[in-house]
Design a protein around this motif. Structure first.
Motif, short mmCIF file in Angstrom:
data_model
loop_
_atom_site.label_atom_id
_atom_site.label_comp_id
_atom_site.label_asym_id
_atom_site.label_seq_id
_atom_site.Cartn_x
_atom_site.Cartn_y
_atom_site.Cartn_z
N PRO A 253 0.80 -1.24 0.00
CA PRO A 253 0.00 0.00 0.00
C PRO A 253 0.82 1.28 0.00
O PRO A 253 0.27 2.35 -0.21
CB PRO A 253 -0.83 -0.12 1.29
CG PRO A 253 -0.08 -1.10 2.14
CD PRO A 253 0.57 -2.05 1.21
N HIS A 254 2.16 1.19 0.24
CA HIS A 254 2.98 2.40 0.22
C HIS A 254 3.67 2.63 -1.14
O HIS A 254 4.42 3.59 -1.29
CB HIS A 254 4.06 2.32 1.31
CG HIS A 254 3.50 2.47 2.69
ND1 HIS A 254 3.10 1.39 3.44
CD2 HIS A 254 3.26 3.57 3.44
CE1 HIS A 254 2.64 1.81 4.61
NE2 HIS A 254 2.72 3.13 4.64
N VAL A 255 3.39 1.75 -2.10
CA VAL A 255 3.96 1.92 -3.44
C VAL A 255 3.01 2.78 -4.26
O VAL A 255 1.81 2.51 -4.35
CB VAL A 255 4.17 0.55 -4.13
CG1 VAL A 255 4.57 0.74 -5.59
CG2 VAL A 255 5.25 -0.24 -3.38
N GLY A 256 3.56 3.82 -4.87
CA GLY A 256 2.74 4.72 -5.66
C GLY A 256 2.73 4.41 -7.14
O GLY A 256 1.77 4.74 -7.84
N LEU A 257 3.82 3.75 -7.64
CA LEU A 257 3.91 3.50 -9.08
C LEU A 257 4.85 2.33 -9.34
O LEU A 257 5.88 2.19 -8.68
CB LEU A 257 4.43 4.76 -9.79
CG LEU A 257 4.52 4.77 -11.32
CD1 LEU A 257 4.29 6.19 -11.86
CD2 LEU A 257 5.88 4.28 -11.82
N ARG A 308 -0.95 4.19 -8.31
CA ARG A 308 -1.98 4.28 -7.27
C ARG A 308 -2.70 5.62 -7.45
O ARG A 308 -2.09 6.68 -7.36
CB ARG A 308 -1.36 4.18 -5.88
CG ARG A 308 -2.39 4.00 -4.77
CD ARG A 308 -1.71 3.72 -3.44
NE ARG A 308 -0.83 2.57 -3.51
CZ ARG A 308 -1.23 1.30 -3.42
NH1 ARG A 308 -2.51 1.03 -3.27
NH2 ARG A 308 -0.35 0.32 -3.49
N THR A 309 -3.98 5.55 -7.72
CA THR A 309 -4.74 6.76 -8.05
C THR A 309 -4.68 7.78 -6.92
O THR A 309 -4.56 8.99 -7.16
CB THR A 309 -6.19 6.40 -8.38
OG1 THR A 309 -6.23 5.28 -9.26
CG2 THR A 309 -6.90 7.57 -9.05
N GLN A 310 -4.76 7.31 -5.68
CA GLN A 310 -4.70 8.22 -4.53
C GLN A 310 -3.38 8.98 -4.51
O GLN A 310 -3.35 10.20 -4.28
CB GLN A 310 -4.86 7.43 -3.23
CG GLN A 310 -4.70 8.28 -1.97
CD GLN A 310 -4.51 7.44 -0.72
OE1 GLN A 310 -4.71 6.22 -0.74
NE2 GLN A 310 -4.11 8.08 0.38
N ALA A 311 -2.26 8.27 -4.75
CA ALA A 311 -0.94 8.91 -4.73
C ALA A 311 -0.84 9.95 -5.84
O ALA A 311 -0.31 11.05 -5.64
CB ALA A 311 0.15 7.85 -4.89
N PHE A 312 -1.34 9.61 -7.02
CA PHE A 312 -1.27 10.52 -8.15
C PHE A 312 -2.11 11.77 -7.90
O PHE A 312 -1.65 12.90 -8.11
CB PHE A 312 -1.77 9.79 -9.41
CG PHE A 312 -1.47 10.51 -10.69
CD1 PHE A 312 -0.23 10.42 -11.29
CD2 PHE A 312 -2.45 11.26 -11.31
CE1 PHE A 312 0.04 11.07 -12.49
CE2 PHE A 312 -2.20 11.92 -12.51
CZ PHE A 312 -0.95 11.82 -13.10
N ALA A 313 -3.32 11.57 -7.41
CA ALA A 313 -4.20 12.71 -7.15
C ALA A 313 -3.66 13.59 -6.03
O ALA A 313 -3.72 14.82 -6.09
CB ALA A 313 -5.60 12.21 -6.80
#
Length: 711
Positions: A253-257, A308-313
């Motif tokens: 869950p801590h990986v953004g891409l 991860r859409t949350q990280a991107f947003a």
């Protein structure tokens, strides 16, 4: 036709906030760590010491040797300039060399994965939904849909296709291609594999290009999808690879891409085949190397990656830079910056080059790649204004520097070459003073040490070519890859052919990139044009017009070098040959027939040609059904021919203009021309493309067009 019978263009809105980031303030990391993340390898610091320390040691050794080449001349302006340039260039190639050593070890050990991802075995079960985002800009719709149908087929075979929805996000401005996209979407929506899971949206105003296109989707629909997998118009990905990458995102869950390594395929011209061979044979070595020392501070290449859409947003809302293009305005090479901002926000960015099944295509000629590179060059140089962004990881800053260096090195190599010529001229016309003012038994013999000069030359060539040699050894070490590349002899001949042709093209590319940088510094914007992905024969007259200047320059330099000294001429031979032969060289490499001949003789062969994976076979089957040549049908005639397509087009129109809204000038002039036209053919003869596109967004204009008689 009732809208109820039409396929849904888009699902219900699921808005997600995507604030614009302030690059002058530290980000809100929401309690996440920064320097060490959960997925950071334990010995990552040692790998980075090895890479940067090794590059610095090699550079210091090379600089010490080059300084001894001219040790009897003392300090001079040209000598100091040449030493500075050599230091920069030497560090650049040394860094690549040491990184490739790490990649070589990683390849031989079968690495390049991490995050619990496996190349084979049972597929993990997905619990979250992923959106496949396919941005398109004036691309041939039939070819786009062929690849998409292949990916849908591959996803269906995984048994987990229901975890993925596809969004075709169009920024197309060509009115004919726009309506062809709608027709292709309408046809695709009736396919059982796509029904209810493929959506289409065209933006009326393509603000901020691709980054704006993806950002608008995130703000409108991002909350419904924990992950988004970004594609390009030429992207192709195996369904199993998508499932494995999506599962890795769920498990970490801590990986953004997570960035895959796309292999270049389907090249037909000699140039495209050179590109795909280099990408397939040398690319894994380079990618394994950078993944080995990037760790959780990887980079993003804009496509074939899951985010991860949350990280991107949360972190990747791009600001506009003050000033006008080419250095101001929206950020062009947005992918590097989006990755840097997500890592700044405490999200891990990883590359998994060991996971095969991700593909893309190459431009068919040097001319086409130069057009694309002009835009990339502008975007990467723009990063100079973002290096000071507060809170960035130092590796993220290095990504920007490397991206800038990929283009800045060309003018530096040119300056280094010119300094060498000037030093030769100085030696030719300078008469040395053998006896100074002080008495001495022996005269002062000025000389250039030939042994040191040879040492520097061969050392530099070894560092430049070593990654290719290591990649060749790594390919030969794999029995399967060795066999699928035609065997050791064919693979070795292919490496030699690619190296020779690449060396001949290098001085042309150096001058093209140098002129691009000068153009950008003079304030010229690159614009936005669709990329040519098809093999089109370029007339010899056109090649002569574009590349004649390089031939003339090569002839003049050859004559000048010969007149100065034979040694200077011989030293410059590698550069001079490429320039003098620029026209036949570009014509040769742009040829499809020469490319196919190389393939039939077993040269520049890649495994995906000898043993095509299922996803490529699906794509080739789909593409074989595309009519050749493709008929370009006028948008208005298409709409008049199908009530279903006309109804779909009307359903996708933006809201009508309200009083006080900005006036659409092309639409206004188009409506006037329509009122004054007695037939559709007369209207088409009078309307320009902008007016035509504006009328297609207007109910009034559309109604008038559909009522006009044909002639």
């Amino acid at each position: 036709m009732s809208n109820a019978t039409l396929p849904p263009l888009m699902p219900p809105r699921a808005p997600l906030a995507m604030p614009v980031q302030d690059i002058h303030r530290a980000p809100n990391r929401h309690g996440r760590g920064f320097w060490r993340l959960a997925t950071t390898p334990a010995n990552l610091w040692a790998r980075r010491v090895f890479v940067f320390g090794g590059a610095l040691l090699l550079t210091a050794y090379s600089v010490e040797k080059i300084n001894k080449v001219f040790n009897s001349l003392g300090l001079s302006t040209l000598g100091v300039i040449m030493l500075i340039l050599f230091t920069i260039l030497s560090f650049w190639i040394s860094l690549s060399f040491v990184s490739s050593l790490g990649g070589f070890v990683s390849l031989l050990r079968g690495g390049g994965l991490g995050l619990g991802i496996k190349r084979s075995g049972p597929l993990p079960t997905l619990h979250d939904r992923t959106a496949l985002l396919l941005p398109t800009y004036n691309e041939p719709p039939e070819r786009l849909m062929a690849n998409l149908r292949a990916m849908l087929h591959s996803l269906h075979e995984t048994g987990q296709a229901d975890a993925f929805d596809v969004f075709i996000l169009s920024d197309t401005t060509n009115p004919d291609i726009w309506v062809q996209e709608e027709q292709a979407f309408l046809t695709l929506s009736k396919n059982p594999l796509a029904k209810g899971r493929v959506f289409y949206r065209r933006r009326a105003h393509n603000i901020d290009r691709k980054a704006g296109n993806l950002g608008e989707w995130v703000r409108d629909y991002g909350a419904a999808y924990p992950h988004m997998l970004t594609l390009d118009a030429d992207s192709l990905m195996d369904g199993g690879v998508m499932v494995r990458m999506a599962a890795a995102m769920e498990q970490h869950p801590h990986v953004g891409l997570i960035q895959s390594l796309p292999a270049i395929v389907d090249g037909h011209t000699l140039f495209a085949r050179m590109q795909q061979f280099a990408g397939r044979i040398y690319g894994p070595l380079i990618a394994h190397g950078i993944a080995w020392w990037h760790g959780s501070e990887g980079n993003y290449w804009g496509h074939n990656a899951i985010i991860r859409t949350q990280a991107f947003a949360e972190q990747a809302g791009l600001p506009h830079l003050p000033g006008k293009p080419p250095f101001g305005g929206h950020i062009l090479s947005h992918d590097f910056i989006e990755a840097a901002l997500m890592r700044r926000g405490g999200w891990a960015i990883h590359m998994v080059p060991g996971l095969h099944g991700s593909y893309e295509e190459s431009p068919p000629s040097l001319t086409d790649i130069a057009i694309r590179d002009r835009r990339w060059c502008q975007g990467n140089l723009q990063h100079a204004r973002l290096l000071g962004t507060k809170g960035l990881h130092w590796i993220s800053r290095s990504h920007m520097l490397v991206g800038m260096g990929a283009y800045v090195m060309s003018p530096l190599w040119l300056l280094f070459l010119l300094c060498g010529i000037l030093i030769s001229l100085q030696a030719h016309f300078y008469h040395p003073e053998y006896f100074g003012t002080q008495r001495t038994l022996y005269p002062h013999w000025p000389h250039v040490d030939p042994i040191q000069a040879r040492t520097v030359f061969f050392g530099t060539m070894f560092i430049l070519l070593a990654p290719k040699l290591l990649a060749f050894i790594a390919s030969c070490a794999s029995p399967t890859e060795r066999r699928e590349c035609g065997g050791v002899l064919a693979l070795g001949c292919s490496v030699l052919l690619e190296t020779i042709l690449g060396a001949l093209i290098a001085p042309i590319a150096m001058l093209i990139q140098t002129s691009a940088i000068l153009s950008i510094l003079l304030g010229r914007d690159s614009g936005w044009s669709a990329q040519n992905r098809l093999d089109g024969r370029v007339p010899l007259a056109e090649i002569s017009r574009r590349y004649g200047i390089y031939t003339i320059l090569g002839v003049l330099l050859s004559a000048a070098a010969w007149s100065v000294s034979t040694a200077l001429f011989l030293w410059m031979i590698p550069v001079l040959i490429g320039l003098v032969l620029a026209i036949p060289l570009v014509a040769l490499t742009s040829s499809r027939s020469f490319g196919e001949s190389a393939r039939h003789t077993g040269l520049l062969l890649i495994p995906e040609e000898s043993a095509p994976p299922p996803i490529l076979s699906y794509a080739h089957d789909e593409q074989s059904r595309i009519p050749t040549p493709q008929k370009v049908t006028d948008a208005f005639h298409l709409l008049r021919s199908s009530t279903e397509l006309s109804a779909l087009h009307r359903a996708a129109l933006p809201p009508s203009r309200k009083a006080g809204d900005p006036i659409n000038i092309p639409q206004l002039t188009g409506l006037i021309k329509l009122r004054e036209s007695s037939s559709l053919e007369a209207a088409l003869a009078r309307l320009n493309p902008k007016e035509k596109a504006a009328l297609l967004t207007c109910n009034e204009g559309l109604s008038r067009l559909l009522r006009l008689p044909e002639t």
